[in-house]
Enzyme design. Structure first.
Site, PDB file in Angstrom:
ATOM      1  CG  HIS A 263      -1.796   1.188   1.366  1.00 19.84           C
ATOM      2  ND1 HIS A 263      -3.105   1.205   0.963  1.00 19.84           N
ATOM      3  CD2 HIS A 263      -1.554   2.440   1.847  1.00 19.84           C
ATOM      4  CE1 HIS A 263      -3.638   2.402   1.183  1.00 19.84           C
ATOM      5  NE2 HIS A 263      -2.711   3.176   1.728  1.00 19.84           N
ATOM      6  CD  GLU A 264       1.581   3.552   3.800  1.00 19.04           C
ATOM      7  OE1 GLU A 264       1.744   4.630   3.190  1.00 19.04           O
ATOM      8  OE2 GLU A 264       0.580   3.312   4.501  1.00 19.04           O
ATOM      9  CG  HIS A 267       0.344   6.383  -0.520  1.00 17.18           C
ATOM     10  ND1 HIS A 267      -0.668   7.144  -1.021  1.00 17.18           N
ATOM     11  CD2 HIS A 267      -0.190   5.659   0.507  1.00 17.18           C
ATOM     12  CE1 HIS A 267      -1.800   6.899  -0.333  1.00 17.18           C
ATOM     13  NE2 HIS A 267      -1.530   5.987   0.592  1.00 17.18           N
ATOM     14  CD  GLU A 293      -5.305   6.215   0.827  1.00 17.84           C
ATOM     15  OE1 GLU A 293      -5.454   4.985   0.729  1.00 17.84           O
ATOM     16  OE2 GLU A 293      -4.442   6.731   1.557  1.00 17.84           O
TER      17      GLU A 293
END
Lengths: 499, 499
Positions: A263-264, A267, A293
């Site tokens: 997830h990170e 980003h 997101e």
């Protein structure tokens, strides 16, 4: 030096101050000595105060007025930068500096009160502070307001330009119905996957080795980033060449850090691939929380929820863990990862029920700012909604209203970004599939076509395009929640073996 | 707000900017992503430029003039702070800002040229840059000059207030003679210790566990510091509650990191124990490089060279390393640590020959600034001196003139601090022993009396007292190199079993 060059040099100063504040923040969360905290607070507040002052002072207003009157002195690039700078300027321009500082101080103290309140699992301890934060936010709303319709719309716009309660009411209703339908089908006809292996012990070192290899394949560039340990995972970009990510580890829950890091990294990959021409301007960095997101959730949920992806990555995990997963075949492993189960805590929830957690927060925030509810009732409202939407009721406030850090930082209107990001991700996935077979790529040794597509359509633009424009250009239509519903239906009906 | 409060608030701004620069520097050496380097350079140069500007601008000169004319408006504390601030102000006040910035840029670029030059082991690559740095330093010397006698005295004073070539010529002659005498004795009558066990493999993790426990016992406070990995070990204090240390590790040379970390912890303990009243003033932080080195070398050489200390710590090392040191008894272990052997590289040298490395650098720096030697000859001069003083001759410039980073950063006059620190440490040790039995304490479970003594006599004062005053008050006399010579004689004659 031309007036435009002077303007850009001035913006660069602000960007560098923000970079210093960012580094201080990263450091304070990744290992600053405990007793350095009060010194750090002083320094960060000084530097961010200076950045705020430069963003609103006479010099900045001079530039604003000058270029409003002499737009012909700006290059095309300068015009883009000016437009964004003007937007930022107008945003906070009506907030008195002393009130801004009071708000900073309030939210800074609020964090430790929130922590205390969590320790006691008692919302009562945090309530008064939260009321003050809400009250100051309500004081600021008219000062922030441009043309938005409701007070809460003003807050939504800060995180997702162009977003309104009108749009969200409609898409969230559609998403909620879709999820409810899927949950009903699963309950009536589904076969639950095996999940016991998710608790098998995998050391932090092996988890780190595994997920580091995975995100490198996905395109996270460790020459422009790093991975550290924190209590609360985050991505922080000091600049496009230094977009750092963090995670927390649990040796009996390898999936947590695995998906967290993926997830990170999403980003981070967004920031790492913004066009260098935007460096040191307000156009550097992602355009909105929702689009941000969309990139992290595309990585975590779409990629990380792909059977083809795991057909490639599970053997790597197996090769690093010896006999740990012996007897667990590809399909069992994959289906187990995608179990869905109603839960109390947002960040532990699965990818089917996740939007419901967001919708609950959205409805409560809207009540706070548009309906003037009694804040005494907040905890009860929260619990009632969980019972209604998810069929589970928190036994204490830690499992309930105290679980998220956002409100203690004064971030109202932020939560919808997560659901928007998820909807965008599914819509982008659909568009991407028109140009390539994403599943085929995820089963292959070369994931670069995916990153290239995302960079071409999203990353490169930084903040130079608004969310709705990016989505329209990339997918050919406005936000459409149906793609998410279809995606979830397809995925969960397969996992739960519903014909 | 009184004028004094206004002045202190202004100094606090400068201190916070320096703290931000410090954090940026720490980060860039402990793990900043490679490609972030150019962005980091921009940010650091912006922030340090701002700090420099605030230190020399009209506002600062306004304070200087005001308090010169109205000293009665300063409290006693304010007077102390003003005196130090005035000293700093006068130091750089005559340097034109553009020349200062040019110098910053020159030394910043010089670092990578020095690295390249090292890779090629060829001083020729670095020579021209070094000449420019020397030339700019010579340009600055008259602008820095107060009442010092020779050009090189001006440089010495920046690192050790009150130090002169006159003093150093004399004490270095005495130290050199002392060392030469000891070396001759050892060569003629000594029995060399066993040292093969020094190369036994000890994992980084175990080394770290061991040395972490050791420095905690010595009083390094991990709530006010942290230990990280770097190429070049250092201590960096952001503030008294955040004094970080770093080291490098070699799994076949446990002594390197062990003594390295103990050394840096000595610097850190100094900073951690400065009186809080000096926070955010130019009096926070150690008073000179020489006094700073006295604290680090006290830790590394006096404590780390104590037989009693190792009688307590060696069993801990053994308990962490299993059978690694089996058959090596206390005395063998200790004597091996204290082997002396002439060497080419300063940072790898032992505690007997170390001062000779410094004296060589001192003599060369003095020649550069006071005698206008031909810089063409620098490498040859270096090699000749090593042959003369240590009996070894570098085979290439990497082992010779390129080994130290200092000159590439424009730090001339810095090296003598190391030898001064060593002499101070021996003198302080002698004074400490009048009040307590230091060896007995080092064999015990409670080392606090040593830290308390050092805090009482040195640490607490920060920069509010000059080196010579601290040494006089703590030991009852001025710098006296005889204590070092006596200390070395006693230690090495025992290790080498000379009756």
């Amino acid at each position: 030096m031309s007036k435009e060059q002077e303007f850009l040099a001035y913006l660069k100063e602000i960007a560098m101050l923000q970079e210093a504040v960012g580094l201080a923040e990263w450091d304070s969360q990744t290992g600053m000595p405990d007793e350095g905290a009060s010194y750090r607070a002083e320094m960060s507040s000084y530097l961010s105060g200076m950045a705020f002052d430069k963003s609103t002072n006479e010099k900045m207003s001079g530039f604003m007025t000058y270029f409003e009157e002499n737009p012909e002195e700006l290059s095309d690039f300068g015009k883009e930068v000016y437009a964004k700078a003007k937007e930022n300027y107008d945003l906070n321009n009506n907030i008195p500096v002393d009130r801004f500082q009071a708000f900073m101080k309030l939210t800074s103290n609020a964090h430790s009160i929130w922590v205390k309140s969590r320790e006691a699992k008692d919302y009562g301890i945090f309530k008064e502070t939260l009321e003050e934060i809400i009250s100051m936010t309500k004081e600021f709303i008219p000062l922030w307001k441009k043309e938005e319709k409701t007070p809460y719309d003003v807050l939504l716009n800060q995180y997702e330009p162009g977003m309104t309660t009108e749009i969200l009411d409609s898409v969230f209703a559609q998403v909620k119905d879709g999820i409810m339908e899927i949950r009903k089908e699963i309950e009536e006809k589904g076969t639950a996957p095996q999940t016991d292996f998710l608790k098998l012990p995998v050391s932090k070192e092996i988890q780190k080795e595994f997920v580091t290899q995975v995100i490198e394949q996905l395109g996270y560039d460790f020459n422009k980033g790093r991975l550290d340990d924190t209590v609360h995972p985050f991505m922080l970009n000091l600049n496009r060449n230094d977009a750092r990510i963090t995670t927390r580890w649990d040796e009996t829950d390898f999936a947590m850090a695995t998906f967290g890091v993926i997830h990170e990294a999403g980003h981070g990959m967004y920031e790492q691939n913004v066009d260098a021409k935007f460096d040191y301007t307000p156009l550097a960095g992602g355009t909105s929380m929702g689009i941000h997101e969309s990139q992290s959730l595309f990585n975590e949920i779409i990629v990380g929820g792909s059977k083809a992806f795991w057909s490639k990555q599970y053997p790597l995990l197996q090769s690093l863990t010896g006999d740990t997963f012996k007897g667990i075949d590809n399909e069992t492993f994959y289906n187990g990862l995608k179990e869905t189960k109603p839960s109390l805590v947002r960040i532990e929830s699965d990818s089917l029920t996740y939007p419901l957690h967001i919708i609950i927060r959205y409805e409560i925030e809207k009540m706070i700012f548009n309906e003037d509810i009694n804040l005494e009732d907040l905890s009860t409202i929260w619990n009632d909604k969980y019972e209604e939407y998810l069929g589970v009721r928190p036994e204490n406030d830690l499992e309930g209203i105290l679980q998220d850090v956002h409100w203690s930082g004064g971030s109202f209107g932020y939560f919808p970004s997560y659901a928007l990001g998820y909807m965008y991700a599914a819509q982008l996935y659909h568009a991407m599939n028109k140009e390539m077979d994403v599943e085929e790529i995820l089963a292959s040794d070369d994931y670069s076509p995916i990153l290239n597509w995302s960079t071409k359509h999203i990353h490169q633009y930084g903040s130079s395009r608004k969310p709705n424009q990016l989505i329209m250009d990339a997918t050919g239509e406005n936000l459409n929640p149906q793609y998410l519903i279809d995606y979830m239906k397809d995925l969960y009906y397969k996992v739960y073996k519903i014909a």
